[in-house]
Motif scaffolding. Structure first.
Motif, PDB file in Angstrom:
ATOM      1  N   SER A   5      -4.202  -7.545  -0.887  1.00 40.30           N
ATOM      2  CA  SER A   5      -4.478  -6.338  -0.111  1.00 40.30           C
ATOM      3  C   SER A   5      -4.168  -5.064  -0.879  1.00 40.30           C
ATOM      4  O   SER A   5      -4.762  -4.020  -0.612  1.00 40.30           O
ATOM      5  CB  SER A   5      -3.668  -6.349   1.190  1.00 40.30           C
ATOM      6  OG  SER A   5      -4.046  -7.428   2.014  1.00 40.30           O
ATOM      7  N   TRP A   6      -3.229  -5.118  -1.803  1.00 36.48           N
ATOM      8  CA  TRP A   6      -2.772  -3.910  -2.480  1.00 36.48           C
ATOM      9  C   TRP A   6      -3.549  -3.667  -3.759  1.00 36.48           C
ATOM     10  O   TRP A   6      -3.921  -4.607  -4.471  1.00 36.48           O
ATOM     11  CB  TRP A   6      -1.280  -4.004  -2.789  1.00 36.48           C
ATOM     12  CG  TRP A   6      -0.452  -4.251  -1.577  1.00 36.48           C
ATOM     13  CD1 TRP A   6       0.230  -5.389  -1.256  1.00 36.48           C
ATOM     14  CD2 TRP A   6      -0.225  -3.340  -0.480  1.00 36.48           C
ATOM     15  NE1 TRP A   6       0.877  -5.233  -0.053  1.00 36.48           N
ATOM     16  CE2 TRP A   6       0.616  -3.987   0.444  1.00 36.48           C
ATOM     17  CE3 TRP A   6      -0.638  -2.027  -0.215  1.00 36.48           C
ATOM     18  CZ2 TRP A   6       1.041  -3.383   1.623  1.00 36.48           C
ATOM     19  CZ3 TRP A   6      -0.227  -1.424   0.965  1.00 36.48           C
ATOM     20  CH2 TRP A   6       0.605  -2.094   1.863  1.00 36.48           C
ATOM     21  N   VAL A   7      -3.796  -2.387  -4.054  1.00 36.42           N
ATOM     22  CA  VAL A   7      -4.598  -2.014  -5.222  1.00 36.42           C
ATOM     23  C   VAL A   7      -3.977  -2.533  -6.513  1.00 36.42           C
ATOM     24  O   VAL A   7      -4.666  -3.107  -7.364  1.00 36.42           O
ATOM     25  CB  VAL A   7      -4.768  -0.480  -5.288  1.00 36.42           C
ATOM     26  CG1 VAL A   7      -5.393  -0.065  -6.621  1.00 36.42           C
ATOM     27  CG2 VAL A   7      -5.628   0.008  -4.129  1.00 36.42           C
ATOM     28  N   GLY A   8      -2.679  -2.341  -6.689  1.00 38.22           N
ATOM     29  CA  GLY A   8      -2.029  -2.799  -7.915  1.00 38.22           C
ATOM     30  C   GLY A   8      -2.139  -4.300  -8.098  1.00 38.22           C
ATOM     31  O   GLY A   8      -2.368  -4.792  -9.207  1.00 38.22           O
ATOM     32  N   SER A  24      -8.605  -2.261  -1.062  1.00 40.08           N
ATOM     33  CA  SER A  24      -8.362  -2.746  -2.429  1.00 40.08           C
ATOM     34  C   SER A  24      -9.641  -3.214  -3.111  1.00 40.08           C
ATOM     35  O   SER A  24      -9.665  -3.403  -4.329  1.00 40.08           O
ATOM     36  CB  SER A  24      -7.341  -3.897  -2.420  1.00 40.08           C
ATOM     37  OG  SER A  24      -7.863  -5.040  -1.773  1.00 40.08           O
ATOM     38  N   LEU A  25     -10.701  -3.381  -2.342  1.00 40.44           N
ATOM     39  CA  LEU A  25     -11.941  -3.972  -2.868  1.00 40.44           C
ATOM     40  C   LEU A  25     -12.667  -3.087  -3.889  1.00 40.44           C
ATOM     41  O   LEU A  25     -13.228  -3.610  -4.860  1.00 40.44           O
ATOM     42  CB  LEU A  25     -12.871  -4.312  -1.705  1.00 40.44           C
ATOM     43  CG  LEU A  25     -13.971  -5.335  -1.975  1.00 40.44           C
ATOM     44  CD1 LEU A  25     -13.390  -6.675  -2.391  1.00 40.44           C
ATOM     45  CD2 LEU A  25     -14.862  -5.499  -0.747  1.00 40.44           C
ATOM     46  N   PRO A  26     -12.708  -1.753  -3.721  1.00 37.45           N
ATOM     47  CA  PRO A  26     -13.504  -0.938  -4.647  1.00 37.45           C
ATOM     48  C   PRO A  26     -13.141  -1.103  -6.113  1.00 37.45           C
ATOM     49  O   PRO A  26     -14.001  -0.931  -6.990  1.00 37.45           O
ATOM     50  CB  PRO A  26     -13.233   0.499  -4.170  1.00 37.45           C
ATOM     51  CG  PRO A  26     -12.899   0.364  -2.735  1.00 37.45           C
ATOM     52  CD  PRO A  26     -12.150  -0.923  -2.636  1.00 37.45           C
ATOM     53  N   ILE A  27     -11.890  -1.456  -6.397  1.00 38.30           N
ATOM     54  CA  ILE A  27     -11.485  -1.580  -7.800  1.00 38.30           C
ATOM     55  C   ILE A  27     -12.229  -2.725  -8.481  1.00 38.30           C
ATOM     56  O   ILE A  27     -12.422  -2.713  -9.710  1.00 38.30           O
ATOM     57  CB  ILE A  27      -9.952  -1.772  -7.901  1.00 38.30           C
ATOM     58  CG1 ILE A  27      -9.444  -1.336  -9.284  1.00 38.30           C
ATOM     59  CG2 ILE A  27      -9.532  -3.194  -7.618  1.00 38.30           C
ATOM     60  CD1 ILE A  27      -9.549   0.131  -9.524  1.00 38.30           C
ATOM     61  N   GLY A  82       0.165   1.331  -7.256  1.00 37.33           N
ATOM     62  CA  GLY A  82      -1.139   0.782  -7.588  1.00 37.33           C
ATOM     63  C   GLY A  82      -1.836   1.580  -8.670  1.00 37.33           C
ATOM     64  O   GLY A  82      -2.485   1.010  -9.563  1.00 37.33           O
ATOM     65  N   LEU A  83      -1.721   2.899  -8.619  1.00 41.14           N
ATOM     66  CA  LEU A  83      -2.373   3.729  -9.630  1.00 41.14           C
ATOM     67  C   LEU A  83      -1.737   3.550 -10.999  1.00 41.14           C
ATOM     68  O   LEU A  83      -2.394   3.745 -12.023  1.00 41.14           O
ATOM     69  CB  LEU A  83      -2.348   5.196  -9.208  1.00 41.14           C
ATOM     70  CG  LEU A  83      -3.119   5.555  -7.929  1.00 41.14           C
ATOM     71  CD1 LEU A  83      -3.291   7.063  -7.813  1.00 41.14           C
ATOM     72  CD2 LEU A  83      -4.467   4.862  -7.851  1.00 41.14           C
ATOM     73  N   MET A  84      -0.459   3.189 -11.037  1.00 41.07           N
ATOM     74  CA  MET A  84       0.177   2.860 -12.314  1.00 41.07           C
ATOM     75  C   MET A  84      -0.580   1.725 -12.993  1.00 41.07           C
ATOM     76  O   MET A  84      -0.848   1.758 -14.201  1.00 41.07           O
ATOM     77  CB  MET A  84       1.633   2.449 -12.113  1.00 41.07           C
ATOM     78  CG  MET A  84       2.327   1.962 -13.387  1.00 41.07           C
ATOM     79  SD  MET A  84       3.898   1.106 -13.088  1.00 41.07           S
ATOM     80  CE  MET A  84       3.299  -0.485 -12.463  1.00 41.07           C
TER      81      MET A  84
END
Length: 348
Positions: A16-19, A48-51, A272-274
């Motif tokens: 679920s999380w971007v990172g 989280s899917l767009p990444i 997540g952006l890290m």
């Protein structure tokens, strides 16, 4: 490594999380290395899917329509019916919840691989036990599910996201960025509240330092991070500076990928952006508090992590003024500025 059948269709139930989704790309890379013709689809929540759009290994991205701590059985049955027609050979379920395993089971995917979790016997029919001695990191736990055996040291393939130079030029043109100047990205947000964040007053000192040297300074994050960005800006003397760009809540996730790829250096919390900054190979300094760089490090050779404590804590409550964690309060701006200077000199 164990070879898998060519053109095998695999459904990955992503985190679920971007990172975590960025780290999951290491699994996708491992699967493609074993079988280049393999078809990999990923299902995950919309945030989280767009990444995955920037991961060349992913064939198709599917919205799970999921929400945190909410079981939408109607949506689960609907998606499972639709996925049956794809005839996947295997599903790899990265989260350890019961909910995450339901769609592959209801879609009759014959092999459903995952770790032991919430009452998943039968629903997961290829159950794996993880060895904490060799899978001590989140990324290794994900990658191990791509192998038949996990009793050996894992060689991790670092995430590497595709970037769009054209899109970045468009963004910079729209906000009138002077691209002749050097640029630093500031990522002040983090999930779980203030305890994972470096104090806004400290970030403001870094911002003022780089603005005084006529750098571009970019504040980036989601809408949730706008409060942190405002706190940083309000503590500076450069609120109307033409080189200060507050993009928090104003860009799509894929835009953030492209902007971060064009920074000279980045300063970030454990967030997540890290992981995105690491995956576009931008030199970065990451500050850690209660979480651990041993467990979820930035996966890059061009990263420095700073921390004033050891171990790992699941407690996400700060013990200092403002809700911050005392270990992050002890990490002073002078120390961080020194490491930013060091990493800039080393890689640029």
């Amino acid at each position: 490594m164990n070879n898998l059948n060519a053109k095998k269709k695999i459904l990955i139930v992503g985190p679920s999380w971007v990172g975590d989704m960025v780290m999951a790309q290491s699994l996708f890379k491992l699967l493609k290395l074993q079988s280049p013709e393999m078809i990999i689809d990923v299902i995950a929540p919309e945030w989280s899917l767009p990444i995955t759009e920037r991961m060349p290994e992913v064939n198709n991205s599917i919205n799970s329509l999921g929400k945190h701590n909410h079981l939408n059985l109607k949506a689960i049955f609907k998606i499972a019916r639709e996925l049956k027609t794809t005839a996947y050979d295997q599903a790899i379920i990265l989260p350890r919840s019961l909910k995450s395993a339901l769609i592959p089971w209801l879609a009759n995917i014959p092999i459903r691989t995952g770790y032991r979790g919430e009452m998943r016997y039968g629903i997961i029919n290829d159950i794996r036990a993880f060895n904490p001695n060799i899978q001590e990191q989140t990324v290794k736990r994900y990658a191990a599910l791509g192998l038949k055996k996990t009793n050996k040291e894992l060689s991790i393939l670092y995430p590497k996201l595709d970037v769009s130079i054209r899109n970045c030029k468009r963004i910079f043109k729209e906000i009138n960025v002077n691209t002749e100047r050097k640029s630093i990205g500031i990522l002040p947000g983090a999930e779980y509240g203030q305890a994972k964040k470096w104090p806004a007053s400290y970030y403001s000192i870094v911002v003022k330092h780089y603005l005084s040297m006529e750098w571009n300074v970019f504040l980036m994050g989601s809408k949730k991070d706008q409060r942190d960005a405002n706190a940083i800006i309000n503590k500076t003397d450069f609120m109307d500076n033409d080189n200060l760009f507050d993009l928090t809540g104003k860009t799509a996730l894929t835009d953030v990928v492209d902007v971060l790829s064009n920074m000279n250096i980045v300063l970030t919390n454990d967030s997540g952006l890290m992981h995105i900054a690491a995956a576009v190979d931008t030199p970065l300094v990451a500050v850690y508090g209660p979480t651990s760089p041993e467990f979820t490090p930035p996966l890059s050779e061009r990263a420095i992590t700073l921390r004033k404590r050891s171990g790992y804590s699941r407690i996400r409550v700060g013990d200092a003024d403002g809700g911050y964690h005392s270990s992050l309060v002890k990490l002073k701006p002078d120390e961080v500025l020194l490491e930013l200077e060091n990493i800039y000199k080393k890689y640029l």
